[in-house]
Design a protein around this motif. Sequence first.
Motif: not given
Length: 302
Positions: A96-97, A99, A124, A126, A146, A277, A281-282, A284-285, A289
């Motif tokens: 999960r991200v 944004l 993923v 968001v 994130d 950020r 970053l992970t 998923p992130a 991006r």
Amino acid sequence: MSLDVHPQLLRALRAVLETGSLTAASERLGFTQSALSKQMAALETAAGTRLFHRGPRGVDPTPAGTRLALRAAAILDQYDAAQRELEDLPMPLGGRVALGGFPATALRLAPRTIARVRTDHPSVEVDFLESSTPVQIRRLRAGRLDLAILASGAGLPGWDLTGIEVEPLPSGSLLLAVGARHRLAGTERVPVAELTEEAWIAGRGARGEPQFGAWPTLPQPRVVAELGDWSARFGFVAAGIGITTVPRLAAFALPDGVVRVEVDDPGWTGRSMGLARIGDLTGPAAAVRSALIAEARLIAGL
């Protein structure tokens, strides 16, 4: 009779016949002899026939056991090959991200980004949080976001970005949104001097939160309405009550009755977007991006 057994039973059969002993086979497989005997009994039940004979010197395969062992070798080779192929495949991203984006990004950039991520990386998720740039900066520092899409440039405060990494995002130019019956509606580009007598519809938010509204370089614009969301502003523009500014990233969301016009203004240095950020970053992130940059480039016409 249908032979539907677990691959482990076939491995056990091969071990028994290759070693010629339940004891030796159990040591090879890491089972107790009792557990291995139960596996062989289950396999014989599934096959509907005896697969080997037990004797004082070990076990000897029956014709059925020999044939099944040969087939088992081929089956297990294919099974192992399939497992290796699956292990060589890249693991799907999942997670999960959070944004964040200022309101204009919610008209096209954010939803298109989320749709792209869902197509490319279905695992993923968001979560999009719409808020002004200063609120996003606070949420980013608090760990609630994130990634954050920030606005900067002429007419905006100099945000404190200490400890925050920001990379530029394509944003395009600032435009006018005018009613379809407005005198400028048929004009592709207008000099800024022609806007001095216009009535303006401006954005309204909390104190300190930047808004789109009158053209930024006009000294004393006549603002006739301040409204909190884009749909209301566009409604007033469509009705001919005034005009407003709109970033290119929101121009694709103009409703019927509202058209866009470009402005020639040498004194306007523009605004820009940045993706912010904190830290690495992970996976998923990073996927979000990449999708965000791709959609921003499309909107900016790059």
